[in-house]
Design a protein around this motif. Structure first.
Motif, PDB file in Angstrom:
ATOM      1  N   SER A  64       0.844  -1.183   0.000  1.00 46.35           N
ATOM      2  CA  SER A  64       0.000   0.000   0.000  1.00 46.35           C
ATOM      3  C   SER A  64       0.884   1.239   0.000  1.00 46.35           C
ATOM      4  O   SER A  64       1.972   1.231   0.552  1.00 46.35           O
ATOM      5  N   PHE A  65       0.386   2.298  -0.616  1.00 46.21           N
ATOM      6  CA  PHE A  65       1.155   3.533  -0.725  1.00 46.21           C
ATOM      7  C   PHE A  65       0.401   4.692  -0.098  1.00 46.21           C
ATOM      8  O   PHE A  65      -0.826   4.717  -0.070  1.00 46.21           O
ATOM      9  N   ASN A  66       1.142   5.660   0.397  1.00 45.66           N
ATOM     10  CA  ASN A  66       0.599   6.917   0.929  1.00 45.66           C
ATOM     11  C   ASN A  66      -0.474   6.704   1.990  1.00 45.66           C
ATOM     12  O   ASN A  66      -1.461   7.414   2.044  1.00 45.66           O
ATOM     13  N   GLY A  67      -0.323   5.698   2.820  1.00 43.29           N
ATOM     14  CA  GLY A  67      -1.262   5.452   3.899  1.00 43.29           C
ATOM     15  C   GLY A  67      -2.563   4.806   3.485  1.00 43.29           C
ATOM     16  O   GLY A  67      -3.450   4.606   4.322  1.00 43.29           O
ATOM     17  N   ASP A  68      -2.728   4.493   2.208  1.00 40.81           N
ATOM     18  CA  ASP A  68      -3.944   3.845   1.721  1.00 40.81           C
ATOM     19  C   ASP A  68      -3.959   2.401   2.228  1.00 40.81           C
ATOM     20  O   ASP A  68      -3.009   1.656   2.052  1.00 40.81           O
ATOM     21  N   THR A  69      -5.037   1.982   2.868  1.00 40.50           N
ATOM     22  CA  THR A  69      -5.124   0.624   3.412  1.00 40.50           C
ATOM     23  C   THR A  69      -6.147  -0.235   2.684  1.00 40.50           C
ATOM     24  O   THR A  69      -6.367  -1.372   3.074  1.00 40.50           O
ATOM     25  N   ALA A  70      -6.753   0.289   1.618  1.00 39.09           N
ATOM     26  CA  ALA A  70      -7.749  -0.479   0.872  1.00 39.09           C
ATOM     27  C   ALA A  70      -7.085  -1.637   0.141  1.00 39.09           C
ATOM     28  O   ALA A  70      -6.099  -1.456  -0.572  1.00 39.09           O
ATOM     29  N   ALA A  71      -7.604  -2.832   0.323  1.00 40.19           N
ATOM     30  CA  ALA A  71      -7.027  -4.024  -0.304  1.00 40.19           C
ATOM     31  C   ALA A  71      -7.016  -3.903  -1.829  1.00 40.19           C
ATOM     32  O   ALA A  71      -6.091  -4.388  -2.495  1.00 40.19           O
ATOM     33  N   ALA A  72      -8.017  -3.247  -2.396  1.00 41.42           N
ATOM     34  CA  ALA A  72      -8.097  -3.105  -3.849  1.00 41.42           C
ATOM     35  C   ALA A  72      -6.967  -2.253  -4.408  1.00 41.42           C
ATOM     36  O   ALA A  72      -6.638  -2.340  -5.587  1.00 41.42           O
ATOM     37  N   ASN A  73      -6.360  -1.418  -3.571  1.00 42.48           N
ATOM     38  CA  ASN A  73      -5.281  -0.531  -4.013  1.00 42.48           C
ATOM     39  C   ASN A  73      -3.896  -1.026  -3.609  1.00 42.48           C
ATOM     40  O   ASN A  73      -2.916  -0.325  -3.800  1.00 42.48           O
ATOM     41  N   ALA A  74      -3.816  -2.214  -3.065  1.00 41.46           N
ATOM     42  CA  ALA A  74      -2.524  -2.750  -2.621  1.00 41.46           C
ATOM     43  C   ALA A  74      -1.810  -3.449  -3.777  1.00 41.46           C
ATOM     44  O   ALA A  74      -2.430  -4.143  -4.585  1.00 41.46           O
ATOM     45  N   LEU A  75      -0.504  -3.237  -3.842  1.00 48.04           N
ATOM     46  CA  LEU A  75       0.319  -3.960  -4.803  1.00 48.04           C
ATOM     47  C   LEU A  75       0.615  -5.312  -4.182  1.00 48.04           C
ATOM     48  O   LEU A  75       1.328  -5.421  -3.195  1.00 48.04           O
ATOM     49  N   ASP A  76       0.022  -6.364  -4.759  1.00 49.80           N
ATOM     50  CA  ASP A  76       0.143  -7.678  -4.131  1.00 49.80           C
ATOM     51  C   ASP A  76       0.849  -8.705  -5.007  1.00 49.80           C
ATOM     52  O   ASP A  76       0.909  -9.875  -4.665  1.00 49.80           O
ATOM     53  N   ASP A  77       1.376  -8.252  -6.152  1.00 50.29           N
ATOM     54  CA  ASP A  77       2.038  -9.209  -7.029  1.00 50.29           C
ATOM     55  C   ASP A  77       3.103  -8.496  -7.840  1.00 50.29           C
ATOM     56  O   ASP A  77       2.803  -7.679  -8.708  1.00 50.29           O
ATOM     57  N   TYR A  78       4.365  -8.803  -7.551  1.00 53.42           N
ATOM     58  CA  TYR A  78       5.495  -8.245  -8.291  1.00 53.42           C
ATOM     59  C   TYR A  78       6.514  -9.355  -8.471  1.00 53.42           C
ATOM     60  O   TYR A  78       6.818 -10.084  -7.525  1.00 53.42           O
ATOM     61  N   GLU A  79       7.021  -9.487  -9.690  1.00 52.80           N
ATOM     62  CA  GLU A  79       7.973 -10.560  -9.969  1.00 52.80           C
ATOM     63  C   GLU A  79       8.882 -10.153 -11.119  1.00 52.80           C
ATOM     64  O   GLU A  79       8.443  -9.493 -12.057  1.00 52.80           O
TER      65      GLU A  79
END
Length: 161
Positions: free
Chosen positions: A1-16
């Motif tokens: 999550s960026f800039n204090g955003d805690t919404a799951a829809a806005n989280a970066l959850d996959d990077y490879e």
């Protein structure tokens, strides 16, 4: 999550990040060449990718070379070994998703301007090579590549969920 955003829809959850080997489909443009021995007969077959969420950025180069004993033919050159299966497919009508990956070539036998690669959405990780023409597009073949040609592709496609 960026800039204090805690919404799951806005989280970066996959990077490879990783590497892959672009391998021509045997018989499609090149016969008995780089497709044998997992691509080890190619003069150059190097690919890298970065996957962020459902988008995959790829960068690869391929050169068959004449030392591999390959025979080049007029079939559309196709590669397998892309890092992920694509969502959408190469054009069969105006309603399909398209993910062209742009490229160029050097020392080709012919048709080296404005190359593009279109990943297939089938159950594999295959992409076909095409070239832009005055009337739209046409197949980019093993004959066009020739034994001294090298191609580079770079772009992004959406990964099948």
């Amino acid at each position: 999550s960026f800039n204090g955003d805690t919404a799951a829809a806005n989280a970066l959850d996959d990077y490879e990040e990783g590497t892959f080997t672009p391998i021509p489909v045997n018989g499609w443009g090149i016969l008995n060449g780089g497709a044998t021995s997992g691509g080890s007969n190619a003069a150059v077959a190097l690919g890298k990718y970065i996957k962020i969420g459902s988008l995959c950025y790829i960068f690869f180069t391929y050169k068959e070379g004449n030392s591999s004993g390959a025979s080049f033919n007029g079939n559309r050159l196709q590669f397998y070994g892309l890092p992920f299966q694509a969502e959408g497919q190469y054009p069969t009508g105006s309603d399909v998703e398209q993910h062209p990956i742009h490229g160029f070539g050097n020392s080709l036998s012919s048709n080296g301007q404005e190359l593009f690669l279109l990943p297939d959405s089938g159950s594999s990780t295959v992409a076909g090579c095409f070239v832009r023409t005055s009337g739209g597009y046409d197949n980019f073949t093993g004959t066009n590549l020739g034994n001294s040609g090298q191609i580079w592709f770079s772009g992004c496609y959406k990964v099948h969920p």
